[in-house]
Write a protein that holds these residues in place. Structure first.
Motif, PDB file in Angstrom:
ATOM      1  N   MET A   1       0.820  -1.330   0.042  1.00 22.68           N
ATOM      2  CA  MET A   1      -0.017   0.028  -0.186  1.00 22.68           C
ATOM      3  C   MET A   1       0.852   1.248   0.019  1.00 22.68           C
ATOM      4  N   LYS A   2       2.079   1.282   0.711  1.00 22.98           N
ATOM      5  CA  LYS A   2       2.950   2.301   0.552  1.00 22.98           C
ATOM      6  C   LYS A   2       3.455   2.796  -0.557  1.00 22.98           C
ATOM      7  N   PHE A   3       3.578   1.638  -1.396  1.00 21.67           N
ATOM      8  CA  PHE A   3       4.001   2.026  -2.692  1.00 21.67           C
ATOM      9  C   PHE A   3       2.952   2.726  -3.685  1.00 21.67           C
ATOM     10  N   ARG A   4       1.620   2.323  -3.778  1.00 20.47           N
ATOM     11  CA  ARG A   4       0.582   2.769  -4.396  1.00 20.47           C
ATOM     12  C   ARG A   4       0.185   4.418  -3.735  1.00 20.47           C
ATOM     13  N   ARG A   5       0.497   4.606  -2.516  1.00 17.88           N
ATOM     14  CA  ARG A   5       0.301   5.732  -2.138  1.00 17.88           C
ATOM     15  C   ARG A   5       1.548   6.808  -2.945  1.00 17.88           C
ATOM     16  N   LEU A   6       2.690   6.158  -2.624  1.00 27.40           N
ATOM     17  CA  LEU A   6       3.689   7.106  -3.104  1.00 27.40           C
ATOM     18  C   LEU A   6       3.804   7.446  -4.443  1.00 27.40           C
ATOM     19  N   ILE A   7       3.243   6.421  -5.434  1.00 26.97           N
ATOM     20  CA  ILE A   7       3.155   6.597  -6.755  1.00 26.97           C
ATOM     21  C   ILE A   7       1.958   7.796  -7.125  1.00 26.97           C
ATOM     22  N   SER A   8       0.853   7.473  -6.297  1.00 26.02           N
ATOM     23  CA  SER A   8      -0.368   8.280  -6.418  1.00 26.02           C
ATOM     24  C   SER A   8       0.156   9.727  -5.990  1.00 26.02           C
ATOM     25  N   LEU A   9       0.911  10.010  -4.830  1.00 21.98           N
ATOM     26  CA  LEU A   9       1.369  11.344  -4.539  1.00 21.98           C
ATOM     27  C   LEU A   9       2.137  11.875  -5.433  1.00 21.98           C
ATOM     28  N   LEU A  10       2.950  11.233  -6.230  1.00 17.48           N
ATOM     29  CA  LEU A  10       4.067  11.604  -7.057  1.00 17.48           C
ATOM     30  C   LEU A  10       3.208  12.167  -8.482  1.00 17.48           C
ATOM     31  N   ILE A  11       2.138  11.282  -8.961  1.00 20.26           N
ATOM     32  CA  ILE A  11       1.470  11.728 -10.080  1.00 20.26           C
ATOM     33  C   ILE A  11       0.512  13.234  -9.866  1.00 20.26           C
ATOM     34  N   ILE A  12      -0.056  13.124  -8.612  1.00 22.83           N
ATOM     35  CA  ILE A  12      -0.825  14.362  -8.103  1.00 22.83           C
ATOM     36  C   ILE A  12       0.154  15.463  -8.265  1.00 22.83           C
ATOM     37  N   ALA A  13       1.266  15.197  -7.603  1.00 31.44           N
ATOM     38  CA  ALA A  13       2.418  16.563  -7.610  1.00 31.44           C
ATOM     39  C   ALA A  13       2.636  16.875  -8.804  1.00 31.44           C
ATOM     40  N   ALA A  14       3.117  15.794  -9.825  1.00 36.34           N
ATOM     41  CA  ALA A  14       3.375  16.134 -11.222  1.00 36.34           C
ATOM     42  C   ALA A  14       2.266  17.074 -11.945  1.00 36.34           C
ATOM     43  N   ILE A  15       0.994  16.447 -11.782  1.00 39.44           N
ATOM     44  CA  ILE A  15      -0.172  17.337 -12.225  1.00 39.44           C
ATOM     45  C   ILE A  15      -0.292  18.659 -11.402  1.00 39.44           C
ATOM     46  N   LEU A  16      -0.104  19.062 -10.352  1.00 36.96           N
ATOM     47  CA  LEU A  16      -0.177  20.129  -9.758  1.00 36.96           C
ATOM     48  C   LEU A  16       1.058  21.333 -10.176  1.00 36.96           C
ATOM     49  N   ILE A  17       2.107  20.477 -10.260  1.00 41.89           N
ATOM     50  CA  ILE A  17       3.288  21.326 -10.832  1.00 41.89           C
ATOM     51  C   ILE A  17       3.259  21.953 -12.096  1.00 41.89           C
ATOM     52  N   ALA A  18       2.505  21.096 -13.345  1.00 44.15           N
ATOM     53  CA  ALA A  18       2.236  21.265 -14.446  1.00 44.15           C
ATOM     54  C   ALA A  18       1.134  22.391 -14.654  1.00 44.15           C
ATOM     55  N   PHE A  19       0.117  22.061 -13.802  1.00 41.39           N
ATOM     56  CA  PHE A  19      -0.939  23.215 -13.752  1.00 41.39           C
ATOM     57  C   PHE A  19      -0.314  24.872 -13.374  1.00 41.39           C
ATOM     58  N   PHE A  20       0.591  24.606 -12.434  1.00 43.56           N
ATOM     59  CA  PHE A  20       0.923  26.155 -12.080  1.00 43.56           C
ATOM     60  C   PHE A  20       2.184  26.545 -12.757  1.00 43.56           C
ATOM     61  N   THR A  21       2.890  25.674 -13.460  1.00 42.27           N
ATOM     62  CA  THR A  21       4.063  26.305 -14.374  1.00 42.27           C
ATOM     63  C   THR A  21       3.239  26.243 -16.046  1.00 42.27           C
TER      64      THR A  21
END
Length: 92
Positions: A1-21
């Protein structure tokens, strides 16, 4: 579960960074400004902004005359803007 949570957080972070930049239209014009001076006629510039990325298309016209008929050969360059930068994706 920790691996899925980490991947999900990385994907969400990439989408947020792309949105603001997401690059704006003024950024695209300043990006292609050095190539605009090399052409004789002004190009046609199309810009589309999406939620996390943007698209730009530049059409260059080369007017010529063959047998007294005026024609214009055109070349298109397509760009994608992501994370504050633009990359050329296609040239026709």
């Amino acid at each position: 579960m920790k691996f899925r949570r980490l991947i999900s957080l990385l994907i969400i972070a990439a989408i947020l960074i792309a949105f603001f930049t997401n690059p704006k239209e003024a950024d695209f014009y300043s990006f292609i400004q050095p190539t605009l001076g090399k052409t004789g006629s002004p190009p046609l510039i199309e810009y589309k902004s999406h939620l996390i990325y943007s698209e730009g298309e530049v059409t260059y016209f080369n007017p010529t005359s063959i047998d007294g008929k005026k024609i214009a050969a055109a070349t298109k360059e397509k760009y994608i803007g992501l994370f504050g930068r633009f990359w050329k994706t296609q040239t026709n």
